[in-house]
Write an enzyme that holds these catalytic residues in place. Structure first.
Site, PDB file in Angstrom:
ATOM      1  N   CYS A   4       0.833  -1.195   0.000  1.00 29.92           N
ATOM      2  CA  CYS A   4       0.000   0.000   0.000  1.00 29.92           C
ATOM      3  C   CYS A   4       0.879   1.263   0.000  1.00 29.92           C
ATOM      4  CB  CYS A   4      -0.907  -0.034   1.235  1.00 29.92           C
ATOM      5  SG  CYS A   4      -1.712   1.531   1.581  1.00 29.92           S
ATOM      6  N   CYS A   7       0.787   3.162   3.340  1.00 33.26           N
ATOM      7  CA  CYS A   7       1.515   2.414   4.380  1.00 33.26           C
ATOM      8  C   CYS A   7       3.021   2.605   4.188  1.00 33.26           C
ATOM      9  CB  CYS A   7       1.157   0.932   4.350  1.00 33.26           C
ATOM     10  SG  CYS A   7      -0.432   0.553   5.119  1.00 33.26           S
ATOM     11  N   HIS A  46      -4.034   0.474   8.497  1.00 38.45           N
ATOM     12  CA  HIS A  46      -4.480   0.290   7.114  1.00 38.45           C
ATOM     13  C   HIS A  46      -5.950  -0.098   7.089  1.00 38.45           C
ATOM     14  CE1 HIS A  46      -4.243  -0.597   2.826  1.00 38.45           C
ATOM     15  NE2 HIS A  46      -5.090  -1.591   3.118  1.00 38.45           N
ATOM     16  N   GLY A  94     -14.206   7.964  -7.160  1.00 37.53           N
ATOM     17  CA  GLY A  94     -12.942   8.605  -7.522  1.00 37.53           C
ATOM     18  C   GLY A  94     -11.778   8.230  -6.634  1.00 37.53           C
ATOM     19  N   HIS A  99      -6.307   3.270   0.966  1.00 35.80           N
ATOM     20  CA  HIS A  99      -5.976   3.411   2.384  1.00 35.80           C
ATOM     21  C   HIS A  99      -6.713   4.685   2.767  1.00 35.80           C
ATOM     22  CE1 HIS A  99      -2.781   3.308   5.797  1.00 35.80           C
ATOM     23  NE2 HIS A  99      -3.621   4.294   6.071  1.00 35.80           N
ATOM     24  N   HIS A 101      -8.424   8.041   3.631  1.00 41.16           N
ATOM     25  CA  HIS A 101      -7.789   9.336   3.923  1.00 41.16           C
ATOM     26  C   HIS A 101      -8.787  10.443   3.667  1.00 41.16           C
ATOM     27  CE1 HIS A 101      -7.224   8.260  -0.291  1.00 41.16           C
ATOM     28  NE2 HIS A 101      -7.349   9.552  -0.561  1.00 41.16           N
ATOM     29  N   HIS A 103      -9.075  14.471   2.352  1.00 43.09           N
ATOM     30  CA  HIS A 103      -8.421  15.598   1.685  1.00 43.09           C
ATOM     31  C   HIS A 103      -8.795  16.869   2.448  1.00 43.09           C
ATOM     32  CE1 HIS A 103      -7.482  13.517  -2.245  1.00 43.09           C
ATOM     33  NE2 HIS A 103      -8.424  12.706  -1.772  1.00 43.09           N
TER      34      HIS A 103
HETATM   35  P1  5GP Z   1      -7.956   9.594  -3.737  1.00 44.01           P
HETATM   36  O1  5GP Z   1      -8.209   9.776  -5.199  1.00 44.01           O
HETATM   37  O2  5GP Z   1      -7.624   8.154  -3.416  1.00 44.01           O
HETATM   38  O3  5GP Z   1      -9.021  10.181  -2.868  1.00 44.01           O
HETATM   39  O4  5GP Z   1      -6.681  10.475  -3.416  1.00 44.01           O
HETATM   40  C1  5GP Z   1      -5.378  10.023  -3.512  1.00 44.01           C
HETATM   41  C2  5GP Z   1      -4.507  11.251  -3.479  1.00 44.01           C
HETATM   42  O5  5GP Z   1      -3.175  10.838  -3.246  1.00 44.01           O
HETATM   43  C3  5GP Z   1      -4.499  12.033  -4.813  1.00 44.01           C
HETATM   44  O6  5GP Z   1      -4.944  13.372  -4.580  1.00 44.01           O
HETATM   45  C4  5GP Z   1      -3.041  11.980  -5.264  1.00 44.01           C
HETATM   46  O7  5GP Z   1      -2.596  13.189  -5.843  1.00 44.01           O
HETATM   47  C5  5GP Z   1      -2.304  11.654  -3.964  1.00 44.01           C
HETATM   48  N1  5GP Z   1      -1.080  10.904  -4.163  1.00 44.01           N
HETATM   49  C6  5GP Z   1      -0.894   9.853  -4.995  1.00 44.01           C
HETATM   50  N2  5GP Z   1       0.364   9.381  -4.880  1.00 44.01           N
HETATM   51  C7  5GP Z   1       0.976  10.169  -3.950  1.00 44.01           C
HETATM   52  C8  5GP Z   1       2.301  10.168  -3.390  1.00 44.01           C
HETATM   53  O8  5GP Z   1       3.167   9.361  -3.732  1.00 44.01           O
HETATM   54  N3  5GP Z   1       2.565  11.122  -2.461  1.00 44.01           N
HETATM   55  C9  5GP Z   1       1.629  12.032  -2.056  1.00 44.01           C
HETATM   56  N4  5GP Z   1       2.007  12.934  -1.149  1.00 44.01           N
HETATM   57  N5  5GP Z   1       0.373  12.050  -2.556  1.00 44.01           N
HETATM   58  C10 5GP Z   1       0.061  11.132  -3.483  1.00 44.01           C
HETATM   59 ZN    ZN Z   2      -2.178   1.157   3.784  1.00 40.24          ZN
END
Ligand code: 5GP
Ligand code: ZN
Length: 117
Positions: A4, A7, A46, A94, A99, A101, A103
């Site tokens: 992950c 992780c 996780h 989206g 994992h 999280h 925003h």
């Molecule tokens: P999701 O689409 O899953 O809600 O958001 C994942 C977020 O993780 C995206 O906004 C993407 O830009 C961010 N992200 C993806 N890979 C990395 C990384 O390696 N480092 C960081 N800091 N953010 C990442």
């Molecule tokens: Zn994880």
């Protein structure tokens, strides 16, 4: 070893720009920020999605810690401390990193780009 991404970031196997960290949560800068402030609030345990959260002490503590971190981030914003908290939950919404999280977005009115809630 975990496969992950988050992780690996938590374990410092992959570098990331850390904003805050405590026993239960990390806050990092999103690698592709959509606003002047775009942080990710990530629990150290996780859990792929909100749907996987259990009514256990471990999970309850993690969510509580995420909430505490959110309040600290909000307090540190300049007045009027405006922000968006966005959670993509499931691929169809989206979500790309499985994992869980949150925003944390500030410094830009995200609705200026078309989407309306
Ligand atoms: P999701 O689409 O899953 O809600 O958001 C994942 C977020 O993780 C995206 O906004 C993407 O830009 C961010 N992200 C993806 N890979 C990395 C990384 O390696 N480092 C960081 N800091 N953010 C990442
Ligand atoms: Zn994880």
């Amino acid at each position: 070893m975990s496969t992950c991404l988050f992780c690996k970031i938590i374990e410092k196997e992959i570098p990331s720009d850390f904003v805050a960290e405590n026993e239960h949560v990390i806050v990092i800068k999103d690698i592709q920020p959509k606003a002047p402030i775009h942080y990710l609030i990530i629990p150290k345990i996780h859990v792929p999605t909100i749907n996987d959260i259990l009514d256990t002490h471990e999970h309850t503590i993690a969510i509580q810690a995420m909430w505490g971190m959110l309040r600290n981030l909000a307090k540190n914003l300049p007045e009027p401390q405006a922000f968006n908290l966005i959670v993509n939950n499931g691929a169809a919404s989206g979500q790309r990193v499985f994992h869980m999280h949150w925003h944390f977005i500030s410094g830009k009115n995200i609705y200026s780009s078309g989407i309306k809630l």
